[in-house]
Design a protein around this motif. Structure first.
Motif, PDB file in Angstrom:
ATOM      1  N   LYS A  37      -5.896   0.326  -5.798  1.00 17.02           N
ATOM      2  CA  LYS A  37      -5.637  -1.017  -5.270  1.00 17.02           C
ATOM      3  C   LYS A  37      -4.161  -1.425  -5.361  1.00 17.02           C
ATOM      4  CE  LYS A  37      -7.402  -5.705  -5.413  1.00 17.02           C
ATOM      5  NZ  LYS A  37      -8.433  -6.586  -5.933  1.00 17.02           N
ATOM      6  N   TYR A  38      -3.506  -1.063  -6.434  1.00 16.23           N
ATOM      7  CA  TYR A  38      -2.114  -1.489  -6.640  1.00 16.23           C
ATOM      8  C   TYR A  38      -1.141  -0.324  -6.582  1.00 16.23           C
ATOM      9  CZ  TYR A  38      -4.542  -5.632  -8.288  1.00 16.23           C
ATOM     10  OH  TYR A  38      -5.362  -6.721  -8.385  1.00 16.23           O
ATOM     11  N   LYS A  41       2.497  -1.159  -5.713  1.00 13.58           N
ATOM     12  CA  LYS A  41       3.083  -2.272  -6.458  1.00 13.58           C
ATOM     13  C   LYS A  41       3.361  -1.844  -7.892  1.00 13.58           C
ATOM     14  CE  LYS A  41       0.776  -5.844  -3.790  1.00 13.58           C
ATOM     15  NZ  LYS A  41       1.917  -6.519  -3.211  1.00 13.58           N
ATOM     16  N   ILE A  43       2.562  -3.333 -11.315  1.00 20.68           N
ATOM     17  CA  ILE A  43       1.782  -4.325 -12.036  1.00 20.68           C
ATOM     18  C   ILE A  43       2.023  -4.064 -13.517  1.00 20.68           C
ATOM     19  CG2 ILE A  43      -0.525  -5.260 -12.422  1.00 20.68           C
ATOM     20  CD1 ILE A  43       0.516  -5.469  -9.493  1.00 20.68           C
ATOM     21  N   LEU A  86      -0.105 -11.129  -6.275  1.00 25.16           N
ATOM     22  CA  LEU A  86      -0.563  -9.755  -6.050  1.00 25.16           C
ATOM     23  C   LEU A  86      -0.557  -9.391  -4.570  1.00 25.16           C
ATOM     24  CD1 LEU A  86      -3.455  -9.519  -8.668  1.00 25.16           C
ATOM     25  CD2 LEU A  86      -1.228  -8.377  -8.767  1.00 25.16           C
TER      26      LEU A  86
END
Length: 154
Positions: A37-38, A41, A43, A86
């Motif tokens: 999902k990330y 990114k 996180i 997010l």
């Protein structure tokens, strides 16, 4: 990608895990391999490995509860703001998690200790990701997310 900063404020952690930072980082990497999902990114969150006295002080200061606990989570954003961040930001700092060694060290053996530690940091991470367990339906969603993360590191 989820990244973690592990801080050990209680040196007794090293009696159970020689390098707590490496131990947790390896498990976060396993989560990252399966949880896509990330992946585009950064996180970030911090995990403080603490003891009874320190976590009791934090619990009293921030939650007005003069007692020790196994874990504290301090999300950096409210749920709606986190959702926006997010979606829109490339880098998001989720917040801080504190785990109390005294609450898990009394387990019968090292494998129980490891399992409890993994359950706790994942529980804290899910709180930082906006999950809670105030209502039954929220509890079920959070438990499902925790079990998913745990399955990635087993």
């Amino acid at each position: 990608m989820i990244k973690i900063n592990v801080v050990t404020s209680n040196k007794s952690w090293h009696k159970y895990i020689s390098d707590p930072s490496e131990f947790i980082e390896k498990r976060v990497n396993l989560v990252n391999k399966k949880y896509k999902k990330y992946r585009n990114k950064n996180i970030l969150f911090t995990l403080l490995l603490s003891g009874d006295v320190h976590i009791k002080k934090l619990n009293k200061k921030f939650r007005k509860k003069n007692k020790s606990t196994d874990i504290l989570s301090f999300p950096f954003y409210e749920k709606n703001e986190l959702k926006k961040r997010l979606q829109n930001d490339r880098e998001v700092y989720l917040g801080d998690v504190i785990i109390n060694l005294s609450k898990i060290k009394d387990k019968n053996n090292l494998s129980n200790f490891i399992l409890e530690l993994n359950k706790l940091w994942i529980h804290g991470l899910t709180h930082l990701l906006g999950f809670d367990h105030k209502k039954n339906k929220d509890f079920e969603k959070m438990r499902k997310a925790e079990n998913k993360f745990l399955s990635y590191i087993r």
